[in-house]
Design a protein around this motif. Structure first.
Motif, mmCIF file in Angstrom:
data_model
loop_
_atom_site.group_PDB
_atom_site.id
_atom_site.type_symbol
_atom_site.label_atom_id
_atom_site.label_comp_id
_atom_site.label_asym_id
_atom_site.label_seq_id
_atom_site.Cartn_x
_atom_site.Cartn_y
_atom_site.Cartn_z
ATOM 1 N N GLY A 1 -14.110 80.155 35.020
ATOM 2 C CA GLY A 1 -14.110 78.958 35.673
ATOM 3 C C GLY A 1 -14.951 78.814 37.029
ATOM 4 N N PHE A 2 -14.809 80.018 37.850
ATOM 5 C CA PHE A 2 -15.592 79.988 39.050
ATOM 6 C C PHE A 2 -17.140 79.601 39.085
ATOM 7 C CE2 PHE A 2 -17.635 82.469 42.514
ATOM 8 C CZ PHE A 2 -17.222 81.980 43.560
ATOM 9 N N ARG A 3 -17.486 80.619 37.857
ATOM 10 C CA ARG A 3 -18.772 80.565 37.347
ATOM 11 C C ARG A 3 -19.397 79.077 36.776
ATOM 12 N NH1 ARG A 3 -20.047 84.873 32.917
ATOM 13 N NH2 ARG A 3 -18.536 83.543 31.758
ATOM 14 N N GLN A 4 -18.512 78.645 36.104
ATOM 15 C CA GLN A 4 -18.986 77.111 35.899
ATOM 16 C C GLN A 4 -18.918 76.171 36.954
ATOM 17 O OE1 GLN A 4 -16.323 76.388 32.224
ATOM 18 N NE2 GLN A 4 -17.573 77.607 31.019
ATOM 19 N N VAL A 5 -17.953 76.221 37.591
ATOM 20 C CA VAL A 5 -17.789 75.108 38.666
ATOM 21 C C VAL A 5 -18.823 75.175 39.675
ATOM 22 C CG1 VAL A 5 -16.187 74.340 40.608
ATOM 23 C CG2 VAL A 5 -15.143 74.923 38.345
ATOM 24 N N PHE A 6 -19.222 76.534 40.119
ATOM 25 C CA PHE A 6 -20.150 76.715 41.181
ATOM 26 C C PHE A 6 -21.694 77.021 40.757
ATOM 27 C CE2 PHE A 6 -16.224 77.642 43.217
ATOM 28 C CZ PHE A 6 -16.001 76.605 44.470
ATOM 29 N N ALA A 7 -22.008 77.454 39.479
ATOM 30 C CA ALA A 7 -23.091 77.558 38.896
ATOM 31 C C ALA A 7 -23.854 78.085 39.754
ATOM 32 C CB ALA A 7 -23.679 76.018 38.358
ATOM 33 N N HIS A 8 -23.572 79.192 40.086
ATOM 34 C CA HIS A 8 -24.380 80.064 41.157
ATOM 35 C C HIS A 8 -25.849 80.680 40.392
ATOM 36 C CE1 HIS A 8 -21.966 80.055 44.419
ATOM 37 N NE2 HIS A 8 -20.660 80.447 43.575
ATOM 38 N N GLY A 9 -25.669 80.732 39.122
ATOM 39 C CA GLY A 9 -26.850 81.216 38.401
ATOM 40 C C GLY A 9 -28.088 80.195 38.312
ATOM 41 N N PRO A 10 -27.912 78.938 37.924
ATOM 42 C CA PRO A 10 -28.876 78.004 38.186
ATOM 43 C C PRO A 10 -29.253 77.629 39.545
ATOM 44 C CG PRO A 10 -27.149 77.358 36.671
ATOM 45 C CD PRO A 10 -26.659 78.679 37.216
ATOM 46 N N ARG A 11 -28.288 77.686 40.461
ATOM 47 C CA ARG A 11 -28.718 77.386 41.716
ATOM 48 C C ARG A 11 -29.568 78.578 42.426
ATOM 49 N NH1 ARG A 11 -23.622 76.470 45.043
ATOM 50 N NH2 ARG A 11 -24.017 74.250 43.969
ATOM 51 N N TYR A 12 -29.338 79.927 41.828
ATOM 52 C CA TYR A 12 -30.198 81.085 42.360
ATOM 53 C C TYR A 12 -31.640 80.553 41.878
ATOM 54 C CZ TYR A 12 -32.075 85.676 42.071
ATOM 55 O OH TYR A 12 -32.971 86.849 42.166
ATOM 56 N N VAL A 13 -31.740 80.494 40.673
ATOM 57 C CA VAL A 13 -33.009 80.159 40.046
ATOM 58 C C VAL A 13 -33.644 78.869 40.751
ATOM 59 C CG1 VAL A 13 -34.252 79.375 38.070
ATOM 60 C CG2 VAL A 13 -32.294 81.144 37.892
ATOM 61 N N LEU A 14 -32.981 77.997 40.860
ATOM 62 C CA LEU A 14 -33.708 76.673 41.672
ATOM 63 C C LEU A 14 -34.300 77.152 43.189
ATOM 64 C CD1 LEU A 14 -34.705 73.820 41.438
ATOM 65 C CD2 LEU A 14 -32.232 73.400 42.195
ATOM 66 N N ALA A 15 -33.406 77.863 43.895
ATOM 67 C CA ALA A 15 -33.494 78.136 45.170
ATOM 68 C C ALA A 15 -34.777 79.229 45.181
ATOM 69 C CB ALA A 15 -32.367 78.902 45.915
ATOM 70 N N ALA A 16 -34.947 80.143 44.384
ATOM 71 C CA ALA A 16 -36.083 81.135 44.362
ATOM 72 C C ALA A 16 -37.428 80.655 43.689
ATOM 73 C CB ALA A 16 -35.497 82.096 43.314
ATOM 74 N N GLN A 17 -37.246 79.442 42.940
ATOM 75 C CA GLN A 17 -38.544 78.868 42.397
ATOM 76 C C GLN A 17 -39.008 77.751 43.792
ATOM 77 O OE1 GLN A 17 -36.994 76.340 39.368
ATOM 78 N NE2 GLN A 17 -38.092 77.332 37.839
ATOM 79 N N SER A 18 -38.168 77.113 44.440
ATOM 80 C CA SER A 18 -38.350 76.520 45.644
ATOM 81 C C SER A 18 -39.006 77.466 46.746
ATOM 82 C CB SER A 18 -37.126 75.607 46.180
ATOM 83 O OG SER A 18 -36.808 74.673 45.290
ATOM 84 N N ARG A 19 -38.317 78.379 47.094
ATOM 85 C CA ARG A 19 -38.861 79.230 47.987
ATOM 86 C C ARG A 19 -40.043 79.833 47.646
ATOM 87 N NH1 ARG A 19 -40.380 84.512 48.610
ATOM 88 N NH2 ARG A 19 -39.903 85.393 50.679
ATOM 89 N N GLU A 20 -40.377 80.143 46.406
ATOM 90 C CA GLU A 20 -41.582 80.859 46.208
ATOM 91 C C GLU A 20 -42.809 79.768 46.486
ATOM 92 O OE1 GLU A 20 -44.402 83.656 44.998
ATOM 93 O OE2 GLU A 20 -42.450 83.861 45.828
ATOM 94 N N THR A 21 -42.438 78.698 45.895
ATOM 95 C CA THR A 21 -43.524 77.371 46.192
ATOM 96 C C THR A 21 -44.032 77.236 47.417
ATOM 97 O OG1 THR A 21 -42.903 76.606 44.198
ATOM 98 C CG2 THR A 21 -44.002 75.132 45.424
ATOM 99 N N LEU A 22 -42.708 77.164 48.414
ATOM 100 C CA LEU A 22 -43.155 76.951 49.798
ATOM 101 C C LEU A 22 -43.831 78.483 50.314
ATOM 102 C CD1 LEU A 22 -39.890 75.309 51.140
ATOM 103 C CD2 LEU A 22 -42.444 74.406 51.054
ATOM 104 N N ARG A 23 -43.209 79.543 50.115
ATOM 105 C CA ARG A 23 -43.925 80.573 50.603
ATOM 106 C C ARG A 23 -45.330 80.629 50.291
ATOM 107 N NH1 ARG A 23 -45.930 85.274 49.077
ATOM 108 N NH2 ARG A 23 -45.513 84.922 46.953
ATOM 109 N N ARG A 24 -45.891 80.249 48.873
ATOM 110 C CA ARG A 24 -47.069 80.356 48.850
ATOM 111 C C ARG A 24 -48.071 79.186 49.577
ATOM 112 N NH1 ARG A 24 -47.109 81.123 42.355
ATOM 113 N NH2 ARG A 24 -46.143 83.297 42.377
ATOM 114 N N ALA A 25 -47.420 78.118 49.715
ATOM 115 C CA ALA A 25 -48.054 77.079 50.470
ATOM 116 C C ALA A 25 -48.238 77.472 51.794
ATOM 117 C CB ALA A 25 -47.252 75.902 50.425
ATOM 118 N N VAL A 26 -47.166 78.065 52.500
ATOM 119 C CA VAL A 26 -47.267 78.350 53.750
ATOM 120 C C VAL A 26 -48.191 79.546 54.076
ATOM 121 C CG1 VAL A 26 -46.005 79.753 55.557
ATOM 122 C CG2 VAL A 26 -44.792 77.769 54.700
#
Length: 159
Positions: A79-104
């Motif tokens: 239930g914890f895994r489903q409610v908070f969805a840390h896996g998809p959140r991790y992927v989304l944050a990693a993608q966003s961070r990588e895109t910004l890191r490259r631009a910076v």
């Protein structure tokens, strides 16, 4: 992802406000990525350990109360895994961070003299694109969860 309100004067008064804004966003996504990665690992390992222990306890004819407690732990982690969805959140944050890191990095590799209005606009566009993409993915996942009743990633849409 919940975003802390940025201090408007912190980046706007910097010598290079667009770079300061981008670095603030980069730091935000690094924090979110690291936190989500930690919680993802905790929830996955907890679910794995308690699920495995339930089977072992049942196989060893452990008392029913002990097996029930362990099974309750497995249910909690699921239930914890489903409610908070840390896996998809991790992927989304990693993608966003990588895109910004490259631009910076592209921006910082320019000599100071070449960091003109065009370069600043490109960096700002990258910051805005990351925010737009994050919002688009969140809305898409929310729509799928609402229409289909479940998120195809195995958890609910990102909050």
């Amino acid at each position: 992802m919940r975003r802390q309100q940025p201090d408007a004067t912190a980046w706007s008064e910097a010598p290079d406000p667009v770079l300061a804004l981008a670095q603030g966003e980069l730091a935000f996504y690094e924090r979110v990525r690291d936190s989500a990665r930690l919680w993802y690992r905790v929830s996955e390992l907890g679910a794995l350990a308690t699920s495995s222990a339930t089977v072992v306890a049942a196989g060893l004819h452990a008392p029913a109360w002990l097996t029930a407690i362990i099974a309750g732990g497995a249910l909690f982690f699921t239930g914890f895994r489903q409610v908070f969805a840390h896996g998809p959140r991790y992927v989304l944050a990693a993608q966003s961070r990588e895109t910004l890191r490259r631009a910076v990095n592209r921006y910082r590799l320019l000599p100071e003299a070449d960091r003109d209005e065009t370069a600043r606009r490109e960096l700002l566009a990258a910051v805005e694109q990351v925010g737009d993409e994050e919002l688009r993915q969140w809305v898409e996942q929310r729509s799928r969860a609402t229409v289909g009743g479940a998120d195809p990633t195995g958890g609910p849409a990102l909050p």
